[in-house]
Motif scaffolding. Structure first.
Motif: not given
Length: 548
Positions: A53-54, A56-58, A65, A69-70, A72-73, A437, A441
């Motif tokens: 899930e993480i 896929k962000i973004p 990002p 985004d940060w 949310k992760v 993550w 990224y």
């Protein structure tokens, strides 16, 4: 991987990246002795729903990002915190965090990751943001004046002698070790890294070896260089850089350039880039030392190997058009982010996060034409013990900086709630899932855990398999190379590096008559630093850092 396995593979023409390519997963590598990624490498890791899930962000190719985004992760990765901290448990606690603000990374991401942590725990974090060029001076000033004004510190392992060695850090509680899964670190980042006198102080968040990045469209049939393969040695790199003068970049149509040396200092961090060249010449496979003589602390920085590295750079400075205009004012941040990723130049040594930025940053134009490898070698190596050159191919990946970590200072040691809050924040930033993550990224960090080397997870994020194999392989090749050039964790190491940058700048500007004079000036300055700190203690600590 065991040394004998590595050497067999090399004789067969296989790099460790090649071995990685031939394996279906990390689990498939276990039969090869763990590929050296860390002691006790376990079978293939199952991809959790959270990790999928993480990642896929973004999503790769969906733009850089953002703070949203940060956050949310950071929120999705809070479960480990919730297992040891009650909601609002740190209400009223204020912590000060000192770290970097390079390229809007580091502290900027930490802010986003920790906002949901602050909301859940009730703690508040105040920030001290530093440019990389200012970092060493700010830290050393705080140490020298006894005015440490931060509770949490982003710091590299080389500074552990200056901080842990002076009793300025708080020892890591056992519960943190379990939360962050320290056994997952690659082998070269295991203890004694992060420890001092047997006590653990560091939450690792980065690996930090230098890898070679190159433009694939500069090589191959009909390419601008006319060479089938990218260079394997620094001798080839200088030759290519000269041959490209007057030619056109195939991507931008602007003047083509070869290797991008940063010629401007960066608060000591720029010294790592002359180290890349020097390591291939100076790090003999039979000798763990390459910066100082371990018995005397006499600098080796002015021996023929280091002089050759400096001369290489001076040769390109003296070749009009070999470097982009005004390269004398380009620091390492410029070479990576303003030049290479933006389409200027064809070869670069940098930390591994150039790989993630190539595919996930809005500022990169080279994502489809970038390849990776270890630090190029040399067709000869200097033997400091015999005082002679040996005409044999030599590789020595530069383990530059041994990675960033998060440390807690002794300012919190007398306040158990504040201490727990500081370590909880550090553990959140160093969490196993969050670290994946950050590796995938733009963050300022690169892969550093065994669990980061799962191709399928990167592919699910949007990376293509060939790119991942090449990028991750360059990191694994470097971490596990039997002749890796390891940097010492000794007091004052960045004093040595900073003064070396100053003298190199003079040499590159023509203020010294030769590479040898430049190297001699560095060596003389290093001798003074050693005498100021204490030669006997430095010898003992240097030997310990080399395992002697």
């Amino acid at each position: 991987m065991r040394l004998e396995h590595y050497e067999i593979a090399r004789r067969r023409g296989l790099s460790r990246r090649g071995l990685l390519k031939g394996a279906a997963s990390v689990g498939g590598l276990a039969a090869l002795g763990g590929v050296g990624l860390g002691a006790g490498l376990k079978p293939a890791f199952a991809q959790s729903n959270l990790r999928a899930e993480i990642l896929k962000i973004p999503g790769v190719g969906m733009g850089s990002p953002t703070d949203a985004d940060w956050q949310k992760v950071g929120e999705l990765c809070l479960e480990a915190t919730k297992a040891s901290v009650q909601p609002g448990e740190f209400e009223g606690v204020e912590l000060t965090f000192m770290g970097l603000n390079n390229q809007n990374l580091h502290n900027f991401l930490f802010r986003g990751f920790l906002k949901p942590w602050e909301a859940y725990t009730g703690a508040k974090i105040n920030w001290i943001d530093l440019a990389q060029a200012d970092y060493n001076a700010r830290l050393q000033q705080s140490i020298a004046t006894g005015t440490v004004d931060f509770d949490i510190l982003e710091m590299g392992a080389p500074f552990e002698g200056d901080t842990a060695g002076r009793g300025l850090l708080d020892e890591m509680p056992d519960w943190v070790k379990g939360q962050i899964d320290m056994d997952d670190y690659v082998g070269y980042l295991q203890a004694p890294v992060g420890t001092w006198d047997g006590k653990t102080y560091r939450v690792t968040i980065d690996g930090d070896c230098h890898t070679f990045a190159y433009r694939t469209d500069y090589f191959g049939e009909g390419s601008v260089t006319g060479r089938a393969e990218p260079p394997k040695t620094w001798q080839e790199i200088n030759a290519i850089s000269k041959e490209l003068v007057g030619k056109e970049d195939p991507l931008t149509g602007l003047p083509a350039h070869g290797y991008l040396d940063p010629l401007k200092g960066w608060g000591g961090f720029g010294f790592y880039f002359i180290e890349n060249r020097a390591a291939a010449y100076a790090k003999h496979p039979d000798d763990p030392a390459w910066l100082f003589d371990p018995d005397t602390m006499k600098p080796r920085v002015n021996n023929p190997a280091w002089v050759q590295a400096i001369q290489d750079v001076m040769d390109l400075i003296a070749t009009p058009g070999a470097y982009p205009a005004d390269q004398i004012n380009a620091d390492p941040g410029t070479t990576a982010f303003s030049q290479f990723l933006a389409g200027t130049g064809s070869m670069l040594m940098w930390w591994g996060d150039v790989g993630s930025n190539a595919r996930t940053s809005d500022t990169s134009v080279v994502g489809d034409v970038v390849g990776f490898g270890i630090n190029p070698g040399s067709d000869r190596v200097y033997n400091s013990k015999t005082g002679a050159w040996e005409d044999t191919y030599n590789e020595a990946p530069n383990m530059a900086y041994i990675g960033w970590g998060v440390y807690v200072t002794n300012r919190v040691s007398g306040d158990e709630m504040k201490r727990k809050a500081a370590w909880s924040a550090a553990a959140h930033l160093g969490g196993k899932d969050l670290s994946l993550w950050m590796s995938a990224y733009p963050s300022g960090f690169q892969p550093y855990r065994n669990s980061h080397f799962q191709y399928e997870e990167w592919e699910a994020a949007g990376y293509d398999r060939a790119f991942v194999e090449d990028y991750l392989g360059s990191n694994a090749d470097s971490y596990n190379h039997p002749n890796a050039a390891i940097e010492p964790r000794i007091p004052g190491i960045f004093q040595y590096y900073s003064v070396a940058e100053d003298e190199l700048a003079k040499g590159f500007a023509g203020q010294y008559g030769s590479a040898q004079e430049t190297a001699d000036a560095i060596a003389a300055a290093w001798e003074k630093i050693t005498d100021q700190i204490g030669r006997d203690s430095q010898i003992a600590l240097y030997k310990a850092s080399l395992g002697l």
